[in-house]
Each structure stands twice: as C-alpha cells, then as structure tokens.
Design an enzyme around this catalytic site. Structure first.
Site, PDB file in Angstrom:
ATOM      1  N   GLU A  94       5.232   8.472  33.564  1.00 23.97           N
ATOM      2  CA  GLU A  94       5.029   9.236  34.802  1.00 23.97           C
ATOM      3  C   GLU A  94       3.545   9.414  35.067  1.00 23.97           C
ATOM      4  O   GLU A  94       2.831   9.921  34.210  1.00 23.97           O
ATOM      5  CB  GLU A  94       5.728  10.604  34.673  1.00 23.97           C
ATOM      6  CG  GLU A  94       7.241  10.453  34.581  1.00 23.97           C
ATOM      7  CD  GLU A  94       8.007  11.783  34.494  1.00 23.97           C
ATOM      8  OE1 GLU A  94       7.358  12.856  34.537  1.00 23.97           O
ATOM      9  OE2 GLU A  94       9.239  11.748  34.396  1.00 23.97           O
ATOM     10  N   ARG A 129      15.410  13.456  31.662  1.00 25.20           N
ATOM     11  CA  ARG A 129      14.203  12.877  31.071  1.00 25.20           C
ATOM     12  C   ARG A 129      14.226  11.372  31.269  1.00 25.20           C
ATOM     13  O   ARG A 129      15.263  10.740  31.121  1.00 25.20           O
ATOM     14  CB  ARG A 129      14.142  13.169  29.561  1.00 25.20           C
ATOM     15  CG  ARG A 129      13.713  14.599  29.206  1.00 25.20           C
ATOM     16  CD  ARG A 129      12.227  14.813  29.452  1.00 25.20           C
ATOM     17  NE  ARG A 129      11.766  16.142  29.094  1.00 25.20           N
ATOM     18  CZ  ARG A 129      11.765  17.179  29.931  1.00 25.20           C
ATOM     19  NH1 ARG A 129      12.243  17.052  31.158  1.00 25.20           N
ATOM     20  NH2 ARG A 129      11.280  18.343  29.548  1.00 25.20           N
ATOM     21  N   HIS A 186       9.297  13.826  39.707  1.00 25.68           N
ATOM     22  CA  HIS A 186       9.626  14.869  38.720  1.00 25.68           C
ATOM     23  C   HIS A 186       9.553  16.275  39.333  1.00 25.68           C
ATOM     24  O   HIS A 186       8.709  17.088  38.976  1.00 25.68           O
ATOM     25  CB  HIS A 186       8.700  14.771  37.496  1.00 25.68           C
ATOM     26  CG  HIS A 186       9.294  15.431  36.271  1.00 25.68           C
ATOM     27  ND1 HIS A 186       9.040  15.004  34.999  1.00 25.68           N
ATOM     28  CD2 HIS A 186      10.138  16.487  36.138  1.00 25.68           C
ATOM     29  CE1 HIS A 186       9.696  15.772  34.129  1.00 25.68           C
ATOM     30  NE2 HIS A 186      10.369  16.684  34.806  1.00 25.68           N
ATOM     31  N   ARG A 216      23.404  24.170  29.829  1.00 29.08           N
ATOM     32  CA  ARG A 216      23.251  25.076  30.974  1.00 29.08           C
ATOM     33  C   ARG A 216      23.263  24.342  32.315  1.00 29.08           C
ATOM     34  O   ARG A 216      23.939  24.729  33.252  1.00 29.08           O
ATOM     35  CB  ARG A 216      21.916  25.824  30.876  1.00 29.08           C
ATOM     36  CG  ARG A 216      21.807  26.772  29.720  1.00 29.08           C
ATOM     37  CD  ARG A 216      20.422  27.423  29.757  1.00 29.08           C
ATOM     38  NE  ARG A 216      20.232  28.296  28.609  1.00 29.08           N
ATOM     39  CZ  ARG A 216      19.838  27.869  27.419  1.00 29.08           C
ATOM     40  NH1 ARG A 216      19.588  26.586  27.238  1.00 29.08           N
ATOM     41  NH2 ARG A 216      19.693  28.703  26.416  1.00 29.08           N
TER      42      ARG A 216
END
Length: 529
Positions: A268, A239, A286, A158
């Site tokens: 993170e 990712r 992020h 997508r």
C-alpha cells in the site's frame, strides 16, 4: 494499595495522526506527549529511546530494529485493530506490552464492507464515473439483487458478525467459517457455519474478515476460486494478501470471479495497477477505519487503555501480555512478589553452580488456584534476574527461559493453604524452597528440606548457610561476620536438629566474599531484597 504493579509511563510518542482526544486524555493523566508524524525509520530509532510509550496507527512499522533501540519502552499502543505493523515477538522478548483497540473501528469496517457489496451488485462506482464522462449508459450497468443471494463470511469475529446482521436485512442468506467462534454462537446471529470446502461452492458473494496470519495468507487462491460458483464476487476490507492478488486477477480475466471490492492491498499504495484498473474491480485506498467516529473511538480507546493500565485498574486489548490480565488484585500482587522472592532465593543458590535446566512449581491451596497462569512467570523473573543482559518481567520471562534452555512446569495441588513450592534442577543437584504470604509479606517456610521454626520474612539482607547442628555455630558465625564488619539482625533455625541443616540470618549488609565463611559452613548464599 493499587492493583497491578504500576507500570510507569511518563512520556509517550505519537508517530501518526491520531484523534486529538488521545493526546488530551494522556496529558490529563500526567503523561507528557510528543506528536511527530512522517518520521523515517532512522528518525524513529533515534527518538524512541527517550519514551516509555509509543502510539501508532498502521503506517509506522515497529520493526525489531526499532524495538531494540527502545531502551525505556514499556508499551506500544496501536490505535486500531490488527498489529501486523508491529514485530510482536521482538516486543515480547524485550518485555514490552503490545496493545490494540479491537472494537474501535468495527462498525466503520463493517459498513464499508456492506457498501462494497452493494456497489458490486449495482456497479455504482462505474456508473458514477460514466456519468462524469458525459455518458448515459443504462444497458452497460445492469445489476443483480442481493435479495435471496448467499453471502459467505470468512472470519466471524466482531466485524464479520456486524456484516452478517446488516446483510441479512437485505434478505441475504449468511453462511460462514471461523476456526475460533463456536458454530452455536454464530447460529444465534443467523450465520450457519461450515468448512471452507463446503462454503466455496455455495456463495454468490464472499467477504473476508480474518487477521493476516501465515494460515490466512492466500486463503482465496487459484484452488479455492476453482471451487466457487462461476461469477462469484469477493470483498476484502481486512488485510491485503488474504485474497491472493495474482489468483484474483486470473479469476477476473477468466470470468470465474465476477467482481471484486478491495480496500486493502499487499503493498500500500499498490505499485502494480492491473487489479485496480480492471473494469470489474472497485477499490478504495484502505478506508476501512477512515470515519470521524472510528478515529475518535480508537484514539480515545488507546489512551484510556494506557491510563487504566498505568493506574492498575485493568488491562484491555493487550495482544502479548495475557499473563497480566489476572494480576490486578492486591492478592495477586502479593503472590507475584512471593513467586519472584522464592525465585530470587533459589537464584542466589544456583548462581555459583552450574546453570539450572528445569523448574517445577507447585501451588497449594484454593487462594493459589487462579495464580498458576502468572506464578511460573513470577518465579522465572526471580530466577533470571541476574542473568547477564536480560531484564525479565512477567511478559518476557517465559520466552527468556525458553531461550536459556530452561523448562518450567506449574501444577496446582490441594493441601496447605496458600503455599508456593519451587524446585530447580541443575546438573547433578537440585534446590527446593517453599513460601507463602503472611501479613501481606512474602515469607520462606522451607529450604532444601529444612523447615524453619518461624517463617522468614523475605525482606532486607539475608544470608543462608548450611552447617551441621552445633551449639557453637551461632557464636563462631557471629565472630566471622564481625571481622567482615557485618552485624547479625535476626537468626532462623530449622525445627529439625539432625544432620546438615540450612539456617538463615538477617544481616546489616551483604558480605563482600562468601568464602570468608568457609571455616564455619559447608555452603552459603546471600541476597538483598
């Protein structure tokens, strides 16, 4: 009658900040919601046992320890894409559905990717910082046009598709790689597909849009950077870890990579700042899904998906329970009940014998063709139901069977309408049963080559026994049962009258001990529905 067997969700824990619409939609549908953020792992483990559902974003780590403490949990809903913060195999084994909202943040992630591509081409963040420091440095931030450049898109799902259409409007040539999307499909949205080996040397810019899987960890590494054009620029809004961080730093230092736009990191927040501080790296904490619209969409989507599932309307976004997707019609519900019932009948036979090792299921008739996907699981649920310490359902039946060393095979054949035949093989013996659905109720047609005159309705308490045909059989059996305080409610005999045959009686209650029948029968089994 509703579709899918209702999965009852009465209480949901939301462990992160999710859009308020999520809680509102769940509550409007009679589900009690508790919101508790920033829990430690131990707090989550202590709390989770009280809930049927858990809704998370990406910070909550739903590990095997959390799942094993979750005795009532039926669903883990991830408001967003990617479920790498959930131990999916552990959830599957426990029969818990894991669900995400794959389309909620597509546009936001695609737009941020485009923003990073543009920022890389024109040094926007660096120029903005320089201005804040009171400088006016026009030479330092010389850029390059995106027009006419080649963009390699690795992962054409997508988000990859949306990035392609946006960057084509800048006049970029889009090429890509994806192991799943067919090349003729991506060609319709202007992306020429090729192997990674062919893709690396052509790209001026590369962006990755794949899930984090063993096969995608370090997809861009020293080897792949060496195959790229000198000065290639890369973007990762997917990712952390898809681009090998140490290899990226080496490529930036050598000039093989001319710049990187990073929204995600292996750790993170990152403890090692060497990438973030590199002058040719622009980075964000992020922010791929951090827009009001994406958060509203994901929060709303996960709530609506849970509600639809509870109401038996349909199943969207389940990552580990595809078997359930085709179980929403009344017909499939009845076939699942049939599979479980036939499995339970055979389980009652094998209970006293050695464990069975192979299950062969054959479905017959057109109405059964679409059921082969869930029929194996349904039969296994019936067969495994009394195994110690396991609670089988359609989601975990296959993995529980595998663990127990049972192989199951399902085939579909023509012939009679709507019949399900099951054969189980244990050491040195095998048992067979076949059944169908009549008047919405599962019925047994045949047991170990004894074909019953009338189909036996698989309801109430049933006692099966094997004995030679004998006019006194029923009266002797009735005598033994009466001594045990059990009444006969129905009697089914096979059509054939020669040799040892299987009979079935409906009884008022189950016998405390089957050995009471030893004087009258050769073999017996009983079960209650």
């Amino acid at each position: 009658m509703r579709g899918m067997a209702p999965i009852s969700i009465k209480t949901v824990l939301i462990s992160e900040s999710v859009d308020p619409r999520c809680k509102a939609i769940l509550e409007e549908n009679g589900i009690r919601v508790t919101e508790k953020q920033n829990m430690t792992k131990d707090e989550l483990i202590a709390k989770i046992k009280d809930y049927d559902g858990l809704v998370v974003r990406s910070a909550t780590k739903v590990t095997a320890d959390v799942i094993s403490a979750a005795n009532n949990l039926k669903i883990i809903g991830r408001a967003g894409t990617g479920v790498d913060n959930v131990d999916v195999p552990a959830a599957t084994k426990k029969g818990i559905i894991v669900m995400n909202t794959p389309s909620g943040n597509t546009i936001s992630a695609a737009e941020l990717t485009c923003a990073l591509l543009m920022s890389l081409s024109r040094n926007v963040p660096q120029a903005a910082m320089s201005m804040k420091q009171g400088k006016w440095d026009r030479k330092k931030f010389m850029g390059a046009e995106l027009y006419g450049k080649v963009l390699g898109i690795v992962g054409l799902g997508r988000i990859g598709k949306e990035v392609a259409s946006r960057m084509q409007s800048f006049g970029m040539k889009t090429i890509g790689y994806d192991p799943i999307t067919p090349p003729e499909v991506s060609a319709t949205w202007g992306v020429e597909q090729m192997s990674l080996e062919q893709l690396w040397p052509q790209c001026d810019y590369i962006t990755v849009h794949t899930p984090l899987l063993p096969s995608t960890v370090g997809l861009l590494n020293d080897e792949s950077f060496a195959k790229c054009k000198k000065g290639v620029k890369v973007v990762n809004c997917a990712r952390g870890g898809i681009i090998d961080e140490e290899a990226l730093l080496r490529a930036l230092e050598s000039g093989q990579c001319g710049g990187a736009g990073l929204d995600v990191f292996v750790e993170e927040p990152p403890k090692n700042h060497s990438l973030v501080e590199h002058p040719n790296v622009i980075s964000c904490p992020h922010l791929g899904a951090s827009t009001k619209e994406a958060q509203a969409r994901c929060g709303e989507d996960i709530a609506l998906q849970i509600v639809d599932m509870v109401k038996g309307k349909n199943l969207v976004g389940a990552v580990n329970a595809q078997v359930l997707a085709s179980t929403f019609s009344q017909e499939s519900q009845q076939l699942i009940k049939l599979g479980e019932a036939v499995g339970s009948v055979l389980q009652s036979f094998s209970a006293s014998k050695k464990p069975f090792s192979h299950v062969q299921i054959t479905t017959q008739g057109d109405c059964m063709k679409s059921s082969t996907g869930y029929m194996t699981s349904a039969v296994l649920v019936g067969l495994l139901n009394h195994e110690s310490g396991c609670c089988p359902n359609l989601i975990n039946a296959l993995s529980l069977a595998k663990e127990t060393g049972i192989t199951a095979h399902c085939a579909s054949a023509g012939a009679a309408e709507g019949v399900c035949k099951v054969e189980i093989a244990a050491t040195g013996c095998s048992y067979k049963a076949s059944g169908s659905v009549q008047g919405g109720v599962p019925v047994l047609l045949e047991l170990c080559n004894s074909v019953f005159r009338q189909p036996i309705s698989l309801t109430g308490n049933l006692l099966f026994f094997k004995a030679p045909a004998n006019p006194q059989l029923l009266s002797s059996l009735a005598g033994v049962l009466a001594t045990e305080g059990v009444e006969i409610e129905s009697f089914s005999a096979p059509a054939d009258r020669s040799g040892d045959l299987w009979y079935c009686v409906g009884v008022s209650s189950l016998l405390r001990d089957l050995s009471a029948l030893n004087s009258v029968v050769k073999d017996a089994a009983q079960l209650g529905f």
